[in-house]
Write an enzyme that holds these catalytic residues in place. Sequence first.
Site, mmCIF file in Angstrom:
data_model
loop_
_atom_site.group_PDB
_atom_site.id
_atom_site.type_symbol
_atom_site.label_atom_id
_atom_site.label_comp_id
_atom_site.label_asym_id
_atom_site.label_seq_id
_atom_site.Cartn_x
_atom_site.Cartn_y
_atom_site.Cartn_z
ATOM 1 N N LYS A 80 0.858 -1.190 0.000
ATOM 2 C CA LYS A 80 0.000 0.000 0.000
ATOM 3 C C LYS A 80 0.891 1.236 0.000
ATOM 4 O O LYS A 80 1.898 1.278 0.715
ATOM 5 C CB LYS A 80 -0.885 -0.033 1.245
ATOM 6 C CG LYS A 80 -1.944 1.047 1.323
ATOM 7 C CD LYS A 80 -2.785 0.868 2.589
ATOM 8 C CE LYS A 80 -3.969 1.820 2.644
ATOM 9 N NZ LYS A 80 -4.811 1.578 3.852
ATOM 10 N N SER B 286 -9.637 1.202 2.655
ATOM 11 C CA SER B 286 -8.824 2.033 1.789
ATOM 12 C C SER B 286 -7.715 1.281 1.058
ATOM 13 O O SER B 286 -7.174 1.793 0.076
ATOM 14 C CB SER B 286 -8.188 3.168 2.601
ATOM 15 O OG SER B 286 -7.342 2.648 3.595
ATOM 16 N N SER C 273 -9.578 -1.096 6.938
ATOM 17 C CA SER C 273 -9.048 -0.950 5.585
ATOM 18 C C SER C 273 -8.260 -2.123 5.030
ATOM 19 O O SER C 273 -7.946 -2.113 3.846
ATOM 20 C CB SER C 273 -8.192 0.305 5.486
ATOM 21 O OG SER C 273 -9.023 1.415 5.342
HETATM 22 N N1 GLN Z 1 -12.941 3.461 6.064
HETATM 23 C C1 GLN Z 1 -12.453 3.907 7.340
HETATM 24 C C2 GLN Z 1 -12.156 5.374 7.259
HETATM 25 O O1 GLN Z 1 -12.445 5.943 6.269
HETATM 26 C C3 GLN Z 1 -11.254 3.115 7.737
HETATM 27 C C4 GLN Z 1 -10.041 3.516 6.997
HETATM 28 C C5 GLN Z 1 -8.836 2.693 7.368
HETATM 29 O O2 GLN Z 1 -8.915 1.657 8.012
HETATM 30 N N2 GLN Z 1 -7.697 3.198 6.980
HETATM 31 O O3 GLN Z 1 -11.648 5.963 8.156
#
Ligand code: GLN
Length: 489
Positions: free
Chosen positions: A80, A155, A179
Amino acid sequence: MTPASDESALALAEAVRGGERTARSAVDAALEAIAGRDPELHAFLHVAADEARASADLVDETVRTGMDPGPLAGVPIALKDNLCTRGIPTTCASRILEGWRPPYDATVVRRLRDAGAVVVGKTNLDEFAMGSSTENSCAGPTHHPLDPSRVPGGSSGGSAAAVAAALVPLGLGSDTGGSVRQPAALCGVVGMKPTYGVVSRYGLVAFASSLDQIGPFARSVADAALLLEVIAGHDPMDSTSLDRPAPKAGRSLEAGVDGLRVGVCDELVDDTAPDVCRRVREAAEDLAKAGALVEEVSVPEIRLGLSAYYLIAPAEASSNLARYDGVRYGLRVDAPDVSAMNTATRTAGFGPEVKRRIMLGTYALSAGYYDAYYGKAQRVRTLLIRAFDRVYEHLDVLLGATAPTTAFAIGERVADPLTMYMSDVCTIPSNLSGHPAMSVPFGVGDDGLPVGVQVLAPALCEERMFQVAAALERAAAARAGATDKEGAR
Ligand code: GLN
């Protein structure tokens, strides 16, 4: 187009270690698969082909000289793009980091290299990991490998899609609110979030530091366990890293679930779509057939998780992102004085979701509102931790859905942040508690797209969690086999 290799990381590393395969051929195959399929998927933001070939050659050289190339010898891996890679661009899918090349490797990256893995590139994400669909990337969305009109989740959608499409056997993501697990579920791969402190965050670009953990993506539970064992363990460079050895995640995969106490968590089942809910119930039935003691359990505090998260995570983000000031990293938009330069840089450099989080977080932390918002959210977090502690007095693991629905259409939720935030309602509680949790593919929904079942475990019980995950993986394979036979009849 070269068909991507479905080979497991374990098998590939063994072949490379034994001299039956070269790391170079494995990396060339991955690069070819990426060249063939990524124009359509857009899983990668940067492919480090030259560096990858050079690292592969080093691994092959190690094998030739008779030295140990490590447990991930020659295994291509996608990272990532919020993990720092020395000399290789690290953008967090944000314009504000355009052109930045970190001067150091994240600890996980260093450990991967030491284990013989080969970094082939950096994958797409929601800007600074804020999102659930990979649509908040300044470079545009990643497409779901099974249906290009859908999102891969987020994400860490790029890593999930790259592993699901078999461009690479392994990937890393970060999980602040789900994510890793949510895109794993949507793409049909294994994804896990370790106990907070098990994997070093050194070199992970900070989003919400008290919640962030790096976690593996793989196409099997065994591969995910292998990757976790490589990246985990104490790191003096991260003050929140736990001073204990890496969990033996792969040790009990064949142990079965006989006598294990499994709680099917109402809150992680009832709030999900009917087809997702059915898969979770089937998973529970299969564990019961395999000897687990399955019961229903309610943890009402779980429903408070989302609200607490959307105060705590933005609050921490607003502080962490203050460092992008046009001076220290990436983008600078010139202006007559420093303050105007800061503003112009941030205005041009951050996308709308990141700006929204910074404003939410700054508000929640501001004088006069701090106690009512941030302070209260922290108290809710404590309630949730106590609730989990209570259920784990008589249960070994919890079971639920990973995400409330299967992969949704690109564009479907962008206009409505609250609906988007709901995508993580099942994963967020484990980030707030710091406990480990993982998603295992378990059949498909009514639309034919993958469903993930989530296993949650108490702090530092990764080994037990993987044991249950492996049983679920076998059960899912048995069900798929039975369906195939019916189809053939
Ligand atoms: N979707 C969640 C957010 O927008 C989690 C994001 C993540 O785990 N990085 O904060």
